[in-house]
Design a protein around this motif. Structure first.
Motif, PDB file in Angstrom:
ATOM      1  N   ALA B 148       0.850  -1.195   0.000  1.00 61.37           N
ATOM      2  CA  ALA B 148       0.000   0.000   0.000  1.00 61.37           C
ATOM      3  C   ALA B 148       0.884   1.242   0.000  1.00 61.37           C
ATOM      4  O   ALA B 148       1.947   1.257   0.605  1.00 61.37           O
ATOM      5  CB  ALA B 148      -0.900  -0.012   1.226  1.00 61.37           C
ATOM      6  N   HIS B 149       0.481   2.265  -0.679  1.00 60.37           N
ATOM      7  CA  HIS B 149       1.165   3.553  -0.740  1.00 60.37           C
ATOM      8  C   HIS B 149       2.529   3.487  -1.393  1.00 60.37           C
ATOM      9  O   HIS B 149       3.323   4.406  -1.307  1.00 60.37           O
ATOM     10  CB  HIS B 149       1.298   4.187   0.657  1.00 60.37           C
ATOM     11  CG  HIS B 149      -0.019   4.495   1.261  1.00 60.37           C
ATOM     12  ND1 HIS B 149      -0.849   5.460   0.767  1.00 60.37           N
ATOM     13  CD2 HIS B 149      -0.685   3.911   2.286  1.00 60.37           C
ATOM     14  CE1 HIS B 149      -1.961   5.487   1.463  1.00 60.37           C
ATOM     15  NE2 HIS B 149      -1.897   4.550   2.385  1.00 60.37           N
ATOM     16  N   HIS B 150       2.816   2.361  -2.072  1.00 60.80           N
ATOM     17  CA  HIS B 150       4.078   2.311  -2.789  1.00 60.80           C
ATOM     18  C   HIS B 150       3.925   3.081  -4.098  1.00 60.80           C
ATOM     19  O   HIS B 150       2.876   3.036  -4.725  1.00 60.80           O
ATOM     20  CB  HIS B 150       4.452   0.857  -3.082  1.00 60.80           C
ATOM     21  CG  HIS B 150       5.860   0.717  -3.558  1.00 60.80           C
ATOM     22  ND1 HIS B 150       6.183   0.871  -4.877  1.00 60.80           N
ATOM     23  CD2 HIS B 150       7.017   0.464  -2.893  1.00 60.80           C
ATOM     24  CE1 HIS B 150       7.499   0.712  -5.004  1.00 60.80           C
ATOM     25  NE2 HIS B 150       8.020   0.476  -3.825  1.00 60.80           N
ATOM     26  N   PRO B 151       4.975   3.813  -4.506  1.00 62.35           N
ATOM     27  CA  PRO B 151       4.842   4.588  -5.752  1.00 62.35           C
ATOM     28  C   PRO B 151       4.439   3.717  -6.937  1.00 62.35           C
ATOM     29  O   PRO B 151       3.796   4.193  -7.863  1.00 62.35           O
ATOM     30  CB  PRO B 151       6.223   5.200  -5.960  1.00 62.35           C
ATOM     31  CG  PRO B 151       7.072   4.775  -4.823  1.00 62.35           C
ATOM     32  CD  PRO B 151       6.241   4.048  -3.830  1.00 62.35           C
ATOM     33  N   ARG B 153       2.204   1.721  -7.120  1.00 62.12           N
ATOM     34  CA  ARG B 153       0.743   1.623  -7.245  1.00 62.12           C
ATOM     35  C   ARG B 153       0.185   2.628  -8.240  1.00 62.12           C
ATOM     36  O   ARG B 153      -0.908   2.451  -8.747  1.00 62.12           O
ATOM     37  CB  ARG B 153       0.085   1.823  -5.882  1.00 62.12           C
ATOM     38  CG  ARG B 153       0.201   0.598  -5.034  1.00 62.12           C
ATOM     39  CD  ARG B 153      -1.122   0.235  -4.396  1.00 62.12           C
ATOM     40  NE  ARG B 153      -0.945  -0.988  -3.637  1.00 62.12           N
ATOM     41  CZ  ARG B 153      -1.848  -1.500  -2.831  1.00 62.12           C
ATOM     42  NH1 ARG B 153      -2.987  -0.877  -2.660  1.00 62.12           N
ATOM     43  NH2 ARG B 153      -1.616  -2.620  -2.205  1.00 62.12           N
ATOM     44  N   ASP B 154       0.959   3.688  -8.483  1.00 66.69           N
ATOM     45  CA  ASP B 154       0.495   4.673  -9.468  1.00 66.69           C
ATOM     46  C   ASP B 154       0.339   4.053 -10.847  1.00 66.69           C
ATOM     47  O   ASP B 154      -0.292   4.622 -11.723  1.00 66.69           O
ATOM     48  CB  ASP B 154       1.502   5.836  -9.579  1.00 66.69           C
ATOM     49  CG  ASP B 154       1.515   6.668  -8.306  1.00 66.69           C
ATOM     50  OD1 ASP B 154       0.597   6.499  -7.486  1.00 66.69           O
ATOM     51  OD2 ASP B 154       2.454   7.461  -8.144  1.00 66.69           O
ATOM     52  N   THR B 158      -7.188   1.678 -10.123  1.00 66.42           N
ATOM     53  CA  THR B 158      -7.926   0.520  -9.641  1.00 66.42           C
ATOM     54  C   THR B 158      -9.398   0.842  -9.429  1.00 66.42           C
ATOM     55  O   THR B 158      -9.741   1.919  -8.956  1.00 66.42           O
ATOM     56  CB  THR B 158      -7.309   0.085  -8.297  1.00 66.42           C
ATOM     57  OG1 THR B 158      -5.909  -0.030  -8.478  1.00 66.42           O
ATOM     58  CG2 THR B 158      -7.881  -1.241  -7.835  1.00 66.42           C
TER      59      THR B 158
END
Lengths: 849, 341
Positions: B148-151, B153-154, B158
């Protein structure tokens, strides 16, 4: 990220032609998306060809060396016939010209006579090709001789727009005073900008230095490191400010420097040019210095007005405090938005309150202004995950946040402050206080990773010596030591993407492969144990069903699986019991008609019939796909595969000959389903009358095999039908359960021997009650005739006066056969009598005479 | 008498020439070979001839009879043939008229492309493994090394459901974890096809729903070279035996090293055209060596096992092969579009 080539070349020698450089970077994972030429010669076609297979989009304007040069303006004179035009006495290094311009930034010099210091400008001679400043966008034009208000004009002092630097056309460019006169402008300041896509794993490359390091590693050239020394001639910074970090996990380092007595003014033109080419707007020499350093080495910085902070502290030296926001705390940021802060937002504060959102954006109050004299410079390190959360919660992006949210090594904070103080000294005549205030409670541990030659062999499939491995890593500034077949590599203190242990090993593997070159790794076929071989029966049978339906003349369709409850409700007549199963509902739907995962495949197929209703009179469609039903067992829905079929229109497609143009009806669909089940060798199939809200109550059937229900089909209910714009002909539809179809399909089936002896053929017509389902008659015939029945086909259904009201006649063609011999007429007669007797006894049927 | 026989023969043959149909032919037969025909009368009167003339006249009469009979047969055949030819002449069809239309079924182009991919990888020993579309955040992200909140994820936009932690899968990659957990510690070669969803503004190139085909090979001796070789083999079968591939460094959190595979544009042969945007290359798939964290989450020790994974968009392949300009055609089900496949 936009990287000006000239800036890159300050850090590394580049001999490669531009397209080749772009290809090299792209292949190594720094994808060059475009190149904007700003003055430099366009790559020659030979260079483009050598890079043949990565032709990056190259656009822009080359400044012709002989026609666009630096020049000096010695005097600005009024135009005799126009107030808004001036005449410049200009030297292009070869001769003097009178050049006419309307640039407002020259008005202040008008009529002053010979200027004490000449103005340096870019000068385009007659015939030069530049962009037309008066047309929107970028339109090439060639300078031609003309008379403007009675004065000859053939050349031009250029604006940024005319040279393709920016869209600025308000004034002309005023070069730095030390610019030479009469040299080609392209030599003085021509550039090209590489636009590079920065993936999350190469956050360290979001700077000129970062890209230069890659270029150096890839080309084997040495990297020229920056000198971070600062000429500090002011008083000691000690006691002039202090730092209090409340949560080192969120703020591992905070560094302050002080520049005193700065003179705020525009930055040198070359600095402004670089900022513009990199996509940032020049503000003044102080703000520009912070941005310049951020672009250059990747460390965002923040400049405070020291005197404002001191005033807020009641005249005392300010204390900088970093902490989480308090409940309900608000701050107005530089973009003039008052923001409510979350409890995870980290703030940079002083004793009077919040100053800025850490790592994202400064506050309005302590901002540097034209009046600022003393600058307190912040260089800090922030937890990147926390910055990311803040960015997404505040919906606030900035160049600083872009970098901090991807991770900036804390070692960079001090380097950034040093580099920036030195630039403030040079550009703003600042006096730099001695020393820095450096609060560094949580230095990161830069991983030491071991990687062996066998790891490289196992992971990449190539054989490298320990020395080769060490050399490749050293090019990226890893410090390496070799122990036998193992290389121990110390991660340099500018990157945070290398993990520990086996993860670090994989991280290094990527760096080795990138620098070694993916294209040099040979292509091989797997040489490993084969996995156990398994069938995927479900898929095989699904595909079999697709083939069967296509063979039956149906067109496969594929629909969106997101829909809305309203769309799906259309399959029911108004007032019918609604579909009250809970839907899988999107929290962030993209459109009002795509809010849930579908419950009904029938709905999807009906929508397709509707879409094509005016285009095609005849449709025979099917789709196989899941519906999503909330599960009682767990979080996740049951994804239930279904088959839906829709038929409508004439039985035969229209041609020029006579054909069966009657509209398809219930029995056309039933015929398709029967053929499908036969194809799958599913036996024991029963069809029974069924009630289903979507279907006509008298024209709807359920398909059963034993206790399993395969699905329902029938004619669409007239009251559901009006919910769609459908063709006039009846619409037949089916929705079947794929799991039942798949599980009932036998793994194997047996055939009966092809008969050797001829059959006895005869017809039999019986009269029964109208309401008696035909399958009961058939069942009695089968039972009565036993093994001897080789064929049974209903060939006529008749109702009429001859047989009386409330009755129907069913006529069958029968075939009796024995595998052992030819049946005699007497034997056939016996079977026939048995059939007639049982039909009479069990169903009250009468032989039709 | 002989002369009379010659006369009979000549006249009969002459008249035979004149017959044009079955009727006149039959009349001729009665007239020249019938009981009362001149020839038959010659036979009738043979007995009345002088004894020494009888053999020669009889022989000659038989010759004439055989000659007339065979001429009759030949004429009869010729007339039948002529009649057939006449009727054939009359029964000429316009072969350019269209045939009787058949209500033909077709597979959706998506299915056709998927099957081609299954086939090629099937031949290389990769089996099909399918998994669910509505997934947990854990399988779609966490277990694939995307916390979660890892770059990173950009990289995925989703669709979230109203149930916390439940999303629509953004890629088929969660199937990697499912298949590894099911089969560990066996070696694995699978492809994982299926529908994925992304929160994207609709455009000609991007849709909210799309198929993906993921591939995964795990074993004790699987290298980056094998990745290149396997995917190049695939490309050659999918796009042409001589197609060239290139592997560019890229980034996916669940693989390391990661690579994008491009193929030389099969439309222009690398010269540059509108399909490849002038670059001569087409991006076909993303790939890489399975990240140690992912292997470990799947139940394989990354110190012993290695593997590669890849993912491609079959719709993109369909679009490239058929020059389809807008991806939405593949979901709109306009029959004018589908009937072209």
């Amino acid at each position: 990220m936009k990287i000006p080539l000239s800036w890159l070349k300050e850090f590394v020698d580049i001999q490669l032609p531009l397209p080749e450089l772009a290809r090299l970077l792209t292949m190594a994972g720094l994808e060059v998306e475009a190149i904007q030429v700003v003055g430099l010669p366009m790559p020659s076609s030979a260079d483009l060809h050598s890079a043949a297979h990565h032709e990056i989009k190259i656009e822009g304007l080359s400044w012709e060396a002989d026609k666009i040069v630096t020049a000096a303006v010695y005097e600005v004179m009024p135009h005799p016939n126009a107030d808004r035009l001036v005449l410049c006495r200009l030297d292009d290094g070869q001769q003097e010209h009178i050049v006419l311009t309307g640039a407002p930034n020259l008005y202040p010099y008008k009529g002053l006579g010979a200027l004490p210091e000449p103005l340096k400008v870019p000068y385009a001679k007659e015939g030069a090709r530049i962009y037309d400043g008066h047309q929107p966008g970028r339109v090439l034009t060639t300078l031609k001789r003309a008379k403007i208000r009675g004065i000859d004009s053939y050349s031009m002092i250029c604006s940024e727009k005319e040279l393709g630097i920016s869209d600025e056309h308000e004034g002309v460019i005023l070069l730095d005073p030390d610019a030479p006169v009469g040299v080609p402008l392209a030599d003085y300041m021509g550039d090209a900008v590489l636009d590079i896509a920065i993936t999350p794993n190469i956050a360290r490359c979001a700077s000129v230095l970062g890209v230069a390091r890659e270029v150096a590693a890839l080309t084997g050239q040495p990297l020229r490191q920056l000198d971070y020394s600062v000429q500090m001639e002011g008083p000691s910074i000690e006691g002039m400010a202090s730092i209090e970090i409340q949560e080192p996990e969120l703020n591992p380092r905070f560094v302050l420097g002080l520049a005193q007595n700065v003179i705020i003014r525009p930055s040198p033109y070359k600095v402004q040019l670089r900022l513009k080419l990199a996509g940032m707007r020049p503000i003044d020499n102080i703000v520009d210095a912070t941005n310049y350093v951020m672009l250059e080495i990747g460390q965002p910085l923040h400049a405070f007005d020291y005197d404002v902070l001191k005033q807020r502290a009641g005249g005392n030296p300010p204390t900088i405090i970093t902490r989480r926001a308090r409940p309900g705390e608000r701050l107005t940021t530089l973009d003039d938005v008052e923001r409510e802060l979350d409890d995870f937002t980290v703030l940079v504060c002083d004793t009077a309150g919040a100053l800025s959102i850490a790592g994202v954006m400064g506050g309005a109050e302590s901002e540097v202004s034209a009046q600022s004299r003393n600058i307190l410079l912040e260089g800090a390190a922030w937890n990147f995950i926390n910055i990311r959360r803040t960015v997404s919660a505040q919906k606030l992006q900035s160049e600083a946040a872009y970098r901090f949210s991807r991770g900036v090594h804390p070692a960079m904070a001090e380097r950034g402050v040093r580099r920036c103080l030195e630039l403030m000294r040079r550009w703003a005549d600042g006096v730099i206080a001695q020393g820095l205030i450096d609060n560094y409670p949580l230095p990161p541990r830069d991983p030491m990773v071991e990687i062996s030659t066998s790891d490289v062999r196992r992971w990449l499939g190539i054989d490298l010596t320990p020395q080769e491995i060490a050399d490749l890593l050293a090019r990226l500034e890893f410090k390496t030591e070799i122990f036998g077949q193992t290389v121990r590599a110390q991660t340099p203190d500018h990157r945070l993407d290398i993990g520990e242990g086996v993860v670090g090993m994989a991280d290094l593997m990527e760096e080795i492969a990138r620098i070694y070159g993916y294209e040099r790794i040979p292509e091989t076929r797997m040489n490993d144990e084969l996995p156990p071989q398994r069938n995927n029966l479900e898929l095989e049978r699904e595909e079999r069903i697709r083939d069967a339906l296509v063979n039956l003349g149906l067109q496969e369709i594929a629909t969106y699986r997101l829909t809305s409850p309203e769309r799906e409700a259309r399959r029911f007549p108004p007032g019918a019991a609604p579909d009250d199963l809970p839907y899988i509902q999107l929290a962030n739907p993209i459109a009002a008609d795509r809010t849930v995962m579908r419950h009904s495949l029938l709905s999807s197929v009906l929508e397709v019939v509707e879409r094509n209703a005016r285009l095609r009179p005849r449709m025979a469609l099917f789709e196989i796909g899941p519906v999503y039903l909330a599960s009682e067992e767990g979080l996740l829905p049951d994804e239930v595969p279904r088959l839906a079929i829709a038929l409508s229109g004439p039985r035969a497609p229209a041609g020029w000959q006579e054909a069966d143009n009657a509209p398809m009806d219930f029995y056309d669909l039933k015929g398709i389903l029967e053929a499908l089940l036969e194809d799958l060798h599913i036996t024991g199939v029963r069809y029974e009358p069924a009630e289903h809200p979507s279907f006509h109550p008298g024209k709807c059937a359920r398909i059963r095999v034993g206790e399993q229900v395969l699905g329902v089909f029938g004619e669409l209910h007239p009251l559901a039908r009006v919910n769609y714009e459908l063709p006039e002909t009846p619409l037949l539809a089916a929705e079947l359960n794929m799991r039942a179809l798949i599980s009932l399909t036998p793994d194997r089936f047996e055939i009966s021997a092809v008969p050797v002896f001829p059959p006895v053929l005869e017809d039999l017509a019986v009269v029964v009650d109208e309401n008696l389902p035909a399958d009961q008659v058939e069942a009695v015939i089968r039972q009565a005739s036993g093994k001897a029945l080789a064929g049974l086909r209903l060939f006529d259904v008749y109702r009429g006066e001859q047989i009386g009201a409330g009755k129907k006649s069913l006529a069958y063609s029968l075939a009796y056969q024995s595998p052992e011999r030819t049946l005699t007429a007497e034997e056939a007669q016996k079977i026939r009598q048995r059939i007639i007797r049982q039909l009479e006894r069990e169903l009250g049927a009468k032989l039709r005479s | 008498m002989l002369e009379s026989l010659n006369q009979i023969e000549r006249q009969a043959l002459n008249e035979l020439e004149a017959t044009q149909d079955e009727d006149s032919l039959q009349r001729w037969k009665v007239a020249h070979l019938g009981r009362n025909s001149p020839l038959m009368r010659v036979f009738d009167h043979l007995g009345a001839l002088p004894k020494e003339e009888r053999p020669s006249i009889g022989r000659r009469a038989n010759e004439v009879k055989r000659a007339l009979e065979s001429a009759f047969e030949a004429r009869s055949q010729a007339l039948v043939q002529a009649a057939v030819l006449r009727s054939l002449q009359a029964e000429r069809l316009d072969v350019t008229l269209p045939g009787r239309p058949i209500a033909r079924g077709r597979l959706h182009p998506n299915t056709q492309t998927l099957r081609r991919i299954y086939r090629i990888f099937g031949d290389m020993g990769f089996q099909v493994f399918r998994s669910r579309e509505v997934e947990t955040d854990e399988y779609n992200f966490e277990l694939l090394n995307i916390p979660a909140h890892h770059p990173a994820r950009d990289m995925w936009d989703t669709f979230y459901t109203t149930t916390p932690g439940v999303i629509l899968r953004t890629h088929t990659s969660p199937g990697q974890i499912h298949v590894m957990r099911q089969y560990a510690p066996e070696p694995i070669r699978v492809i994982l096809p299926g529908m994925c969803y992304r929160y994207e503004q609709l455009s000609a190139r991007k849709d909210t729903q799309f198929n993906q085909v993921e591939g995964l090979a795990v074993g004790r001796n699987i290298t980056f070279g094998d990745l290149k070789g396997t995917l190049t083999d695939f490309a050659r079968r999918m796009f042409g035996e001589n197609v060239r591939t290139r592997f560019r460094a890229s980034h996916f959190p669940f693989t390391e090293p990661s690579a994008e595979m491009d193929i030389e544009c099969f439309i222009c042969g690398g010269e540059g055209c509108s399909v490849c945007g002038g670059s001569g290359w087409l991006e076909i798939l993303g790939s890489g060596m399975v990240h140690p964290v992912v292997l470990r989450n799947g139940g394989y020790d990354p110190r012993i096992y290695s593997g590669f994974a890849f993912g491609m968009g079959p719709e993109r392949i369909t679009m490239l092969k058929h020059r389809i300009e807008d991806i939405r055609h593949l979901w709109m089900n306009d029959l004018r579009f589908l009937e072209q496949f």
